[in-house]
Structure formats: C-alpha cells, structure tokens
Design a protein around this motif. Structure first.
Motif, PDB file in Angstrom:
ATOM      1  N   VAL A  64       0.853  -1.194   0.000  1.00 31.60           N
ATOM      2  CA  VAL A  64       0.000   0.000   0.000  1.00 31.60           C
ATOM      3  C   VAL A  64       0.887   1.242   0.000  1.00 31.60           C
ATOM      4  O   VAL A  64       1.765   1.384   0.858  1.00 31.60           O
ATOM      5  CB  VAL A  64      -0.921   0.022   1.244  1.00 31.60           C
ATOM      6  N   ASP A  65       0.666   2.123  -0.940  1.00 32.60           N
ATOM      7  CA  ASP A  65       1.367   3.408  -0.986  1.00 32.60           C
ATOM      8  C   ASP A  65       2.885   3.285  -0.853  1.00 32.60           C
ATOM      9  O   ASP A  65       3.521   4.040  -0.121  1.00 32.60           O
ATOM     10  CB  ASP A  65       0.837   4.346   0.105  1.00 32.60           C
ATOM     11  N   GLY A  66       3.470   2.291  -1.530  1.00 35.18           N
ATOM     12  CA  GLY A  66       4.917   2.121  -1.515  1.00 35.18           C
ATOM     13  C   GLY A  66       5.463   1.448  -0.267  1.00 35.18           C
ATOM     14  O   GLY A  66       6.672   1.400  -0.067  1.00 35.18           O
ATOM     15  N   VAL A  67       4.599   0.922   0.586  1.00 34.82           N
ATOM     16  CA  VAL A  67       5.019   0.279   1.825  1.00 34.82           C
ATOM     17  C   VAL A  67       4.509  -1.159   1.837  1.00 34.82           C
ATOM     18  O   VAL A  67       3.369  -1.426   1.465  1.00 34.82           O
ATOM     19  CB  VAL A  67       4.477   1.040   3.050  1.00 34.82           C
ATOM     20  N   ILE A  68       5.368  -2.084   2.266  1.00 36.14           N
ATOM     21  CA  ILE A  68       4.996  -3.488   2.380  1.00 36.14           C
ATOM     22  C   ILE A  68       4.583  -3.743   3.820  1.00 36.14           C
ATOM     23  O   ILE A  68       5.323  -3.435   4.753  1.00 36.14           O
ATOM     24  CB  ILE A  68       6.168  -4.414   1.988  1.00 36.14           C
ATOM     25  N   GLY A  69       3.398  -4.301   4.002  1.00 32.48           N
ATOM     26  CA  GLY A  69       2.903  -4.647   5.332  1.00 32.48           C
ATOM     27  C   GLY A  69       2.921  -6.143   5.522  1.00 32.48           C
ATOM     28  O   GLY A  69       2.647  -6.904   4.589  1.00 32.48           O
ATOM     29  N   PHE A 110       7.394  -2.063   6.083  1.00 36.20           N
ATOM     30  CA  PHE A 110       8.736  -2.002   5.529  1.00 36.20           C
ATOM     31  C   PHE A 110       8.755  -1.139   4.276  1.00 36.20           C
ATOM     32  O   PHE A 110       7.824  -1.196   3.476  1.00 36.20           O
ATOM     33  CB  PHE A 110       9.225  -3.407   5.139  1.00 36.20           C
ATOM     34  N   THR A 111       9.824  -0.388   4.088  1.00 37.36           N
ATOM     35  CA  THR A 111      10.018   0.302   2.819  1.00 37.36           C
ATOM     36  C   THR A 111      10.411  -0.732   1.774  1.00 37.36           C
ATOM     37  O   THR A 111      10.792  -1.866   2.111  1.00 37.36           O
ATOM     38  CB  THR A 111      11.133   1.355   2.915  1.00 37.36           C
ATOM     39  N   GLN A 112      10.345  -0.345   0.518  1.00 38.45           N
ATOM     40  CA  GLN A 112      10.757  -1.262  -0.559  1.00 38.45           C
ATOM     41  C   GLN A 112      12.212  -1.690  -0.367  1.00 38.45           C
ATOM     42  O   GLN A 112      12.544  -2.855  -0.544  1.00 38.45           O
ATOM     43  CB  GLN A 112      10.574  -0.587  -1.918  1.00 38.45           C
ATOM     44  N   ARG A 113      13.052  -0.770   0.019  1.00 38.47           N
ATOM     45  CA  ARG A 113      14.471  -1.079   0.220  1.00 38.47           C
ATOM     46  C   ARG A 113      14.672  -2.081   1.361  1.00 38.47           C
ATOM     47  O   ARG A 113      15.446  -3.029   1.248  1.00 38.47           O
ATOM     48  CB  ARG A 113      15.232   0.213   0.505  1.00 38.47           C
ATOM     49  N   GLU A 114      13.965  -1.885   2.473  1.00 35.86           N
ATOM     50  CA  GLU A 114      14.061  -2.811   3.604  1.00 35.86           C
ATOM     51  C   GLU A 114      13.562  -4.199   3.226  1.00 35.86           C
ATOM     52  O   GLU A 114      14.168  -5.210   3.573  1.00 35.86           O
ATOM     53  CB  GLU A 114      13.247  -2.279   4.790  1.00 35.86           C
ATOM     54  N   TRP A 115      12.447  -4.259   2.505  1.00 34.59           N
ATOM     55  CA  TRP A 115      11.861  -5.533   2.099  1.00 34.59           C
ATOM     56  C   TRP A 115      12.802  -6.282   1.153  1.00 34.59           C
ATOM     57  O   TRP A 115      12.996  -7.489   1.290  1.00 34.59           O
ATOM     58  CB  TRP A 115      10.502  -5.290   1.452  1.00 34.59           C
ATOM     59  N   THR A 116      13.388  -5.560   0.208  1.00 36.84           N
ATOM     60  CA  THR A 116      14.331  -6.182  -0.733  1.00 36.84           C
ATOM     61  C   THR A 116      15.537  -6.753   0.008  1.00 36.84           C
ATOM     62  O   THR A 116      15.981  -7.867  -0.285  1.00 36.84           O
ATOM     63  CB  THR A 116      14.775  -5.154  -1.789  1.00 36.84           C
ATOM     64  N   ALA A 117      16.052  -6.017   0.988  1.00 36.02           N
ATOM     65  CA  ALA A 117      17.190  -6.498   1.780  1.00 36.02           C
ATOM     66  C   ALA A 117      16.800  -7.734   2.587  1.00 36.02           C
ATOM     67  O   ALA A 117      17.571  -8.701   2.679  1.00 36.02           O
ATOM     68  CB  ALA A 117      17.697  -5.400   2.713  1.00 36.02           C
ATOM     69  N   PHE A 118      15.598  -7.730   3.170  1.00 31.67           N
ATOM     70  CA  PHE A 118      15.142  -8.893   3.928  1.00 31.67           C
ATOM     71  C   PHE A 118      15.023 -10.121   3.037  1.00 31.67           C
ATOM     72  O   PHE A 118      15.491 -11.209   3.385  1.00 31.67           O
ATOM     73  CB  PHE A 118      13.799  -8.610   4.606  1.00 31.67           C
ATOM     74  N   LEU A 119      14.383  -9.974   1.878  1.00 31.76           N
ATOM     75  CA  LEU A 119      14.223 -11.105   0.972  1.00 31.76           C
ATOM     76  C   LEU A 119      15.572 -11.649   0.509  1.00 31.76           C
ATOM     77  O   LEU A 119      15.764 -12.875   0.435  1.00 31.76           O
ATOM     78  CB  LEU A 119      13.375 -10.715  -0.240  1.00 31.76           C
TER      79      LEU A 119
END
Length: 72
Positions: free
Chosen positions: A28-33, A48-57
């Motif tokens: 939602v709105d550029g944020v991953i929940g 999570f921001t897109q950057r945080e989510w990408t790093a986690f994955l």
C-alpha cells in the motif's frame, strides 16, 4: 515513514503456508505490510520500505535467517 492505511489492502499469503504459522503480505502506498493471519486482521502490521523488504528477501534467500544461524 508515514504509516499507510492497510484497512482496505489486498492481503496475500504463500500457497505453501500451513495451518497455524502463516503471515500475510500487502503493498500500500509504496510500503509493504506484514501481519499474522491468526489475528484475523486485528493484530499489528509490520511496515517495511521497498528497500528494507528487498534487503530482507535477499537475506532470507541467502539463508541468513535459518534457525541454526540465529541461535549462534
């Protein structure tokens, strides 16, 4: 980060999820929940921001969060 409104989000869970240990993910709105499915939408949402989510994955795919690694 401003918290988006996840109340009308389209939540998805993995097709390999089993009973009792599932999480759902929404965008939602550029944020991953991320939330726990057993709370029926009433529990907290980790955002999570897109950057945080990408790093986690990337870390998960590299095995950085395996239980034996976390216990060390």
């Amino acid at each position: 980060m401003n918290r988006p409104d996840f109340s009308k989000a389209k939540w998805r869970k993995s097709g390999v999820s089993g009973d009792g240990g599932c999480v759902e993910v929404a965008y939602v709105d550029g944020v991953i929940g991320v939330r726990d499915t057993k709370d029926n939408g009433a529990g907290p949402v980790l955002a999570f921001t897109q950057r945080e989510w990408t790093a986690f994955l990337a870390g998960a795919q590299a095995g950085e969060f395996e239980l034996n690694e976390l216990a060390d």
